[in-house]
Design a protein around this motif. Structure first.
Motif, PDB file in Angstrom:
ATOM      1  N   TYR A 743       0.817  -1.212   0.000  1.00  9.38           N
ATOM      2  CA  TYR A 743       0.000   0.000   0.000  1.00  9.38           C
ATOM      3  C   TYR A 743       0.859   1.274   0.000  1.00  9.38           C
ATOM      4  CZ  TYR A 743      -3.900   3.091   1.202  1.00  9.38           C
ATOM      5  OH  TYR A 743      -4.841   4.084   1.191  1.00  9.38           O
ATOM      6  N   TYR A 744       1.972   1.246   0.738  1.00  9.99           N
ATOM      7  CA  TYR A 744       2.854   2.420   0.822  1.00  9.99           C
ATOM      8  C   TYR A 744       4.132   2.236   0.000  1.00  9.99           C
ATOM      9  CZ  TYR A 744      -0.126   3.620   4.813  1.00  9.99           C
ATOM     10  OH  TYR A 744      -1.192   3.926   5.619  1.00  9.99           O
ATOM     11  N   LYS A 745       4.079   1.328  -0.961  1.00  9.08           N
ATOM     12  CA  LYS A 745       5.265   0.985  -1.756  1.00  9.08           C
ATOM     13  C   LYS A 745       5.897   2.208  -2.410  1.00  9.08           C
ATOM     14  CE  LYS A 745       6.675  -2.048  -5.589  1.00  9.08           C
ATOM     15  NZ  LYS A 745       6.185  -3.059  -6.554  1.00  9.08           N
ATOM     16  N   GLY A 746       5.081   3.161  -2.839  1.00  7.45           N
ATOM     17  CA  GLY A 746       5.593   4.346  -3.525  1.00  7.45           C
ATOM     18  C   GLY A 746       6.511   5.199  -2.671  1.00  7.45           C
ATOM     19  N   ALA A 747       6.446   5.007  -1.339  1.00 10.15           N
ATOM     20  CA  ALA A 747       7.282   5.798  -0.433  1.00 10.15           C
ATOM     21  C   ALA A 747       8.587   5.086  -0.075  1.00 10.15           C
ATOM     22  CB  ALA A 747       6.510   6.120   0.848  1.00 10.15           C
ATOM     23  N   TRP A 748       8.751   3.838  -0.556  1.00 10.15           N
ATOM     24  CA  TRP A 748       9.972   3.100  -0.256  1.00 10.15           C
ATOM     25  C   TRP A 748      11.141   3.700  -1.030  1.00 10.15           C
ATOM     26  CZ3 TRP A 748       7.725  -2.506  -1.114  1.00 10.15           C
ATOM     27  CH2 TRP A 748       6.727  -2.728  -0.153  1.00 10.15           C
ATOM     28  N   ARG A 749      12.285   3.667  -0.428  1.00  4.84           N
ATOM     29  CA  ARG A 749      13.464   4.258  -1.057  1.00  4.84           C
ATOM     30  C   ARG A 749      13.853   3.514  -2.336  1.00  4.84           C
ATOM     31  NH1 ARG A 749      18.277   6.996   2.397  1.00  4.84           N
ATOM     32  NH2 ARG A 749      19.307   8.052   0.646  1.00  4.84           N
ATOM     33  N   SER A 750      13.583   2.215  -2.375  1.00  3.82           N
ATOM     34  CA  SER A 750      13.908   1.415  -3.558  1.00  3.82           C
ATOM     35  C   SER A 750      12.990   1.739  -4.733  1.00  3.82           C
ATOM     36  CB  SER A 750      13.805  -0.078  -3.236  1.00  3.82           C
ATOM     37  OG  SER A 750      12.495  -0.390  -2.770  1.00  3.82           O
ATOM     38  N   ALA A 752      11.104   5.064  -4.825  1.00  2.13           N
ATOM     39  CA  ALA A 752      11.097   6.521  -5.027  1.00  2.13           C
ATOM     40  C   ALA A 752      12.533   7.015  -5.210  1.00  2.13           C
ATOM     41  CB  ALA A 752      10.447   7.210  -3.834  1.00  2.13           C
ATOM     42  N   LYS A 753      12.805   7.668  -6.323  1.00  2.65           N
ATOM     43  CA  LYS A 753      14.154   8.135  -6.619  1.00  2.65           C
ATOM     44  C   LYS A 753      14.563   9.316  -5.748  1.00  2.65           C
ATOM     45  CE  LYS A 753      14.077   6.603 -11.438  1.00  2.65           C
ATOM     46  NZ  LYS A 753      14.180   7.023 -12.862  1.00  2.65           N
ATOM     47  N   THR A 754      13.596  10.090  -5.274  1.00  6.07           N
ATOM     48  CA  THR A 754      13.869  11.268  -4.453  1.00  6.07           C
ATOM     49  C   THR A 754      12.909  11.286  -3.277  1.00  6.07           C
ATOM     50  OG1 THR A 754      12.311  12.668  -5.668  1.00  6.07           O
ATOM     51  CG2 THR A 754      14.582  12.577  -6.492  1.00  6.07           C
ATOM     52  N   TYR A 755      13.242  12.076  -2.278  1.00  9.76           N
ATOM     53  CA  TYR A 755      12.316  12.201  -1.144  1.00  9.76           C
ATOM     54  C   TYR A 755      11.016  12.863  -1.585  1.00  9.76           C
ATOM     55  CZ  TYR A 755      13.562  17.191  -0.538  1.00  9.76           C
ATOM     56  OH  TYR A 755      13.740  18.540  -0.704  1.00  9.76           O
ATOM     57  N   GLN A 756      11.079  13.708  -2.646  1.00 13.26           N
ATOM     58  CA  GLN A 756       9.858  14.349  -3.135  1.00 13.26           C
ATOM     59  C   GLN A 756       8.875  13.313  -3.686  1.00 13.26           C
ATOM     60  OE1 GLN A 756      12.948  15.402  -3.871  1.00 13.26           O
ATOM     61  NE2 GLN A 756      13.101  17.642  -3.952  1.00 13.26           N
ATOM     62  N   LYS A 775       3.603  20.065   2.463  1.00 17.29           N
ATOM     63  CA  LYS A 775       3.959  20.409   3.839  1.00 17.29           C
ATOM     64  C   LYS A 775       5.208  19.656   4.288  1.00 17.29           C
ATOM     65  CE  LYS A 775      -0.822  21.480   5.070  1.00 17.29           C
ATOM     66  NZ  LYS A 775      -2.011  21.083   5.863  1.00 17.29           N
ATOM     67  N   LEU A 776       5.280  18.357   3.950  1.00 17.21           N
ATOM     68  CA  LEU A 776       6.460  17.568   4.308  1.00 17.21           C
ATOM     69  C   LEU A 776       7.711  18.119   3.635  1.00 17.21           C
ATOM     70  CD1 LEU A 776       5.065  13.908   4.146  1.00 17.21           C
ATOM     71  CD2 LEU A 776       5.670  15.180   6.202  1.00 17.21           C
ATOM     72  N   ASN A 777       7.603  18.418   2.351  1.00 18.62           N
ATOM     73  CA  ASN A 777       8.758  18.938   1.602  1.00 18.62           C
ATOM     74  C   ASN A 777       9.255  20.252   2.185  1.00 18.62           C
ATOM     75  OD1 ASN A 777       8.514  16.771  -0.106  1.00 18.62           O
ATOM     76  ND2 ASN A 777       7.494  17.890  -1.743  1.00 18.62           N
ATOM     77  N   LYS A 778       8.318  21.095   2.635  1.00 11.99           N
ATOM     78  CA  LYS A 778       8.724  22.379   3.214  1.00 11.99           C
ATOM     79  C   LYS A 778       9.512  22.167   4.503  1.00 11.99           C
ATOM     80  CE  LYS A 778       7.036  26.997   4.383  1.00 11.99           C
ATOM     81  NZ  LYS A 778       8.010  27.168   5.458  1.00 11.99           N
ATOM     82  N   VAL A 779       9.044  21.234   5.339  1.00  8.24           N
ATOM     83  CA  VAL A 779       9.763  20.933   6.585  1.00  8.24           C
ATOM     84  C   VAL A 779      11.160  20.408   6.275  1.00  8.24           C
ATOM     85  CG1 VAL A 779       9.804  19.455   8.628  1.00  8.24           C
ATOM     86  CG2 VAL A 779       7.664  20.526   7.919  1.00  8.24           C
ATOM     87  N   ILE A 780      11.244  19.510   5.290  1.00  5.11           N
ATOM     88  CA  ILE A 780      12.540  18.935   4.898  1.00  5.11           C
ATOM     89  C   ILE A 780      13.493  20.032   4.432  1.00  5.11           C
ATOM     90  CG2 ILE A 780      13.690  17.449   3.206  1.00  5.11           C
ATOM     91  CD1 ILE A 780      11.173  15.632   3.355  1.00  5.11           C
ATOM     92  N   GLU A 781      12.971  20.943   3.624  1.00  5.10           N
ATOM     93  CA  GLU A 781      13.820  22.004   3.071  1.00  5.10           C
ATOM     94  C   GLU A 781      14.168  23.054   4.121  1.00  5.10           C
ATOM     95  OE1 GLU A 781      11.316  23.187  -0.117  1.00  5.10           O
ATOM     96  OE2 GLU A 781      11.589  21.267  -1.169  1.00  5.10           O
ATOM     97  N   ASP A 782      13.202  23.388   4.988  1.00  4.53           N
ATOM     98  CA  ASP A 782      13.465  24.398   6.021  1.00  4.53           C
ATOM     99  C   ASP A 782      14.585  23.975   6.966  1.00  4.53           C
ATOM    100  OD1 ASP A 782      11.550  26.030   4.976  1.00  4.53           O
ATOM    101  OD2 ASP A 782      10.017  25.611   6.495  1.00  4.53           O
ATOM    102  N   TRP A 783      14.603  22.684   7.296  1.00  3.03           N
ATOM    103  CA  TRP A 783      15.589  22.183   8.258  1.00  3.03           C
ATOM    104  C   TRP A 783      16.724  21.394   7.600  1.00  3.03           C
ATOM    105  CZ3 TRP A 783      15.599  24.207  12.906  1.00  3.03           C
ATOM    106  CH2 TRP A 783      14.418  24.700  13.446  1.00  3.03           C
ATOM    107  N   LEU A 785      16.704  18.574   6.138  1.00  5.53           N
ATOM    108  CA  LEU A 785      16.660  17.192   6.631  1.00  5.53           C
ATOM    109  C   LEU A 785      17.211  16.197   5.619  1.00  5.53           C
ATOM    110  CD1 LEU A 785      13.134  17.169   8.353  1.00  5.53           C
ATOM    111  CD2 LEU A 785      15.364  17.687   9.357  1.00  5.53           C
ATOM    112  N   TYR A 786      17.322  16.620   4.358  1.00  5.15           N
ATOM    113  CA  TYR A 786      17.888  15.734   3.335  1.00  5.15           C
ATOM    114  C   TYR A 786      19.330  15.368   3.629  1.00  5.15           C
ATOM    115  CZ  TYR A 786      18.818  20.566   1.900  1.00  5.15           C
ATOM    116  OH  TYR A 786      19.156  21.885   1.898  1.00  5.15           O
TER     117      TYR A 786
END
Length: 789
Positions: A743-750, A752-756, A775-783, A785-786
């Motif tokens: 169900y959440y396969k699209g979020a797996w690192r293997s 998804a090529k990018t965190y986006q 919202k998630l991307n903004k938090v990642i970029e603000d801090w 986190l990448y």
């Protein structure tokens, strides 16, 4: 011998520079040709009788100029040759034959057609400018017959019209050369109406057919440019309103229009306005005149129409008094059979109160008198809004027999059950009606925000539903349009979102868990405490209730506002508990945070709390709280980062996404669940399955169920540490749900090529918020986190 070779070479150069016309048109007899050939042979064979030096050759060569006066071919050749012992000359060429100043030379014809783009002189066969110019042929496409060069790098084209008339020579710079008989494309944006049904629309100028004008007859299209064809016709390049190319059409099959619509066409029909969502236009520069909502359901006369370039037909409307209403898109109307308008379904019960005529048809043939059915309950299955301004109901008896048409003013609509018990008035300045002859009683200005009992409802033939409202003292308020109220089954009324600070000042008031008056706690223990009121309810009983929350966001219950007084935000902040919250949020286990200077952080935190304790004004409180906020957030991230990297890597996830989710879901660890239960992701406790494995923490929440707000207590998993909350959420993402492990396969690192890509995959699945990934991307970029990925 060398001198003879040089002489021959010079002669050859001179001969090669002579104009083509000289060699083509001058007559040289065979004797002369023989003489020249003999001399050439003689020059080659007599190596010992050379009379002239190289210097003499140079001198004679310097005199090689074509004279414009009387230089003959014989003289030119003689002055160019080095004299041999035989002193041969070419005498047979007449001295009277003079060379032209410039003579054309044939060139290769590379193009078949040319469009004239500049006014220049037309030239004769000797390329001499004449008095005639290309002015009358500008933009015409002509056929290229021959091409000649003036020997100085400039080409001239002899042109011919489609009537085989030779025009003369035109210099290349004044022409657009092509191999297509269509010639040059000229941009010229305008609107045209296709006035003829008998023209082909072409794909190209090899006459491949693309469409036909009959398919676009009287439509407006955009001509973005044209070609003036060799055949003498102008072909327009047409586009439709979507920018799709239609093809080329002969301009004679069209008519230019300044406005992007066809000419006015008479219509003479009647239409009913069927939509509330159309503008009615003053003119086609889109100046608004009115709106269809003002005429919804009414019948108007469409005297004519315009077919617009945008693909829509616009009707020109008039009312029953002959006053022009404006232009409306035809799709917002329904075509009627006559002045009565379109039939509209109704299906409500009515009783006849007045003796009006019942009609057989709208030619006003009488069918019966209304007194025949006075006092009877009849069914109005439908109605017509006539152009004359009246509404006519189509009546049936209880057996389903049609009785005829009657003016709606003769009947009374029967009331029916509303389906809802209470209504909170939301809209201001709506009329409150005394009756359905539209006598106004008051407006909703005096009722707005209050809750009333709905006695009955009336479904009017104008398409609107009306409620008959009573207050708690059973006093009738009038008829109010349903669109102006919010309906509920419970008497507390609709929730109004607020953000106010209040202090409990009175004892003997209860905080309720719901509006069935289930007691949650008494106000006695809360006196002098400050809370945030987030919702207000105007109850049917006349009292106002608010929903209270403490500084941790924990819901306290509903309380009558009579027990409260206003307070300030600074009073709401419990300084001692806030200090504990921030310190605990910042570092849940002292010493585990990956900061370079923990002591420095602790000192800054203490200083900020001291300022908060001394704060008296709201801006001072906010400033101190912001300082704490600035200090605490990076500590929360630093505390989680190491565990997030390990756990994410083990579960094929992005650490940056894991951290961003923790921040977003728990508010940097400050939610009640995160603070009390180390549960950052709101994972619920599963009775039976989780017992013995997890502890639980109960949270009361307010939910809207069956038309009322109900306090619901839910159990959530309680973890010993935040890292366990990270592991549990990672397990959820990696293992999926019971019905779909991927169900959440699209979020797996293997995957998804990018965190986006990973955050995008969570949107709509992990969270229903369509902007969750943003919202998630903004938090990642603000801090940044990448950096942990």
């Amino acid at each position: 011998m060398k001198k003879k070779w040089i002489g021959l070479l010079v002669a050859s150069m001179i001969m090669s520079q002579l104009p083509l016309a000289v060699w083509a048109n001058e007559t040289i007899d065979s004797t002369t040709e023989t003489t020249v050939q003999t001399e050439a042979t003689s020059v080659e064979t007599e190596e010992t009788t050379e009379q002239s030096s190289v210097e003499e050759i140079s001198e004679s060569s310097s005199s090689l100029e074509v004279s414009t006066e009387e230089t003959s071919l014989e003289e030119t050749v003689e002055s160019s040759f080095v004299e041999t012992s035989e002193s041969s000359t070419i005498e047979s060429i007449s001295e009277s034959q003079e060379l032209p100043e410039i003579a054309p030379m044939a060139a290769m014809v590379s193009f078949s057609y040319a469009t004239v783009i500049k006014e220049v002189p037309l030239r004769n066969d000797q390329l001499i400018a004449t008095e005639k110019t290309t002015k009358s042929h500008l933009k015409q496409t002509l056929k290229v017959k021959t091409v000649v060069s003036d020997g100085q790098g400039k080409n001239y084209y002899q042109l011919e019209t489609n009537k085989k008339q030779l025009l003369g020579y035109v210099e290349e710079g004044a022409l657009e050369l092509t191999n297509s008989p269509g010639g040059k494309y000229f941009g010229d944006k305008k609107y045209v109406i296709l006035t003829s049904k008998n023209y082909d629309i072409w794909q190209n100028f090899t006459w491949k057919r693309r469409n036909h004008s009959s398919n676009y007859h009287n439509q407006v299209l955009e001509a973005r440019g044209y070609y003036d064809h060799f055949n003498g016709s102008r072909y327009l390049s047409l586009y439709d309103s979507k920018g799709t190319w239609v093809g080329y059409i002969n301009q004679t099959g069209t008519k230019t229009t300044k406005d992007p619509h066809s000419g006015y066409k008479s219509y003479g029909k009647f239409v009913t306005i069927s939509s509330k969502n159309y503008d009615i236009w003053q003119k086609f520069s889109w100046k608004k005149r009115n709106h269809s909502s003002s005429y919804h359901g009414q019948t108007l006369e469409a005297r004519g129409y315009y077919d617009h370039f945008n693909g829509s037909r616009y009707l020109s409307l008039y009312d029953s008094k002959g006053s022009w209403v404006g232009y409306i898109n035809q799709t917002g109307t329904k075509l009627a059979n006559g002045r009565q308008g379109s039939y509209q379904a109704y299906g409500e019960s009515v009783t006849i109160e007045k003796n009006y005529t019942i009609w057989q048809n709208f030619s006003w043939k009488k069918k019966a008198d209304a007194n025949k059915y006075k006092g009877h309950t009849l069914i109005a299955k439908g109605f017509y809004n006539h152009l004359n301004g009246s509404t006519y109901l189509s009546l049936y008896n209880q057996k389903g027999q049609w009785l005829g048409y009657i003016n709606a003013d003769a009947v009374k609509i029967k009331a029916k059950k509303a389906g809802w018990a209470y209504a909170t008035v939301q809209q201001n300045n709506l009329p409150v009606w005394q009756n359905f002859q539209w006598k106004q009683r008051t407006t909703t200005r005096a009722l707005v925000g209050k809750t009333y009992r709905i006695n009955v409802a009336y479904q009017h033939y104008n398409g609107k539903l009306y409620y008959s409202l009573f207050n708690s003292k059973n006093q009738w308020q009038g008829y109010v349009e349903a669109s102006g109220v919010t309906t509920l089954q419970q008497p507390q009324g609709n929730s109004q979102t607020i953000k106010e600070y209040v202090k409990v000042t009175k004892k003997n008031y209860n905080l309720h868990a719901n509006f069935s008056w289930q007691k949650k706690q008494a106000s006695d223990s809360l006196v002098n405490q400050v809370f945030q009121a987030r919702e207000r309810f105007q109850h049917y009983n006349g009292a106002s209730y608010v929903s209270l929350y403490n500084e941790l966001g924990t819901w306290q219950g509903y309380i009558n506002e009579g027990a409260l007084q206003s307070a300030s935000a600074s009073q709401f902040i419990d300084k001692e508990r806030l200090n504990t919250v921030y310190q605990t949020t910042a570092v849940f286990k002292q010493g585990t945070a990956t900061t370079t200077n923990w002591n420095q952080f602790q000192a800054a935190l203490k200083e900020a709390n001291n300022k908060l304790a001394k704060a008296k004004k709201q801006n001072e409180v906010n400033q101190a709280a912001n300082t704490l906020d600035t200090l605490a957030k990076p500590q929360f991230i630093a505390f989680l980062a190491g565990d997030a990297q390990k756990i994410a890597k083990a579960n094929d996830l992005y650490p940056s996404v894991m951290l961003a989710q923790a921040i977003l879901e728990s508010g940097y660890g400050r939610s009640e669940l995160a603070y009390q239960a180390k549960n950052m992701f709101g994972i619920k406790f599963n009775e039976g399955k989780d017992e013995g494995q997890y502890g639980f923490y109960e949270v009361a929440s307010l939910e809207f169920i069956n038309g009322q707000y109900v306090s619901v207590t839910s159990k959530f998993r309680k973890y010993p540490a935040l890292s366990e909350s990270l592991k549990d959420n990672a397990l959820k993402l990696s293992k999926g749900v019971s019905w779909d492990a991927n169900y959440y396969k699209g979020a797996w690192r293997s995957q998804a090529k990018t965190y986006q890509e990973a955050t995008r995959a969570l949107t709509g699945k992990y969270a229903t918020d369509p902007n969750y990934h943003t919202k998630l991307n903004k938090v990642i970029e603000d801090w940044a986190l990448y950096q942990y990925d």
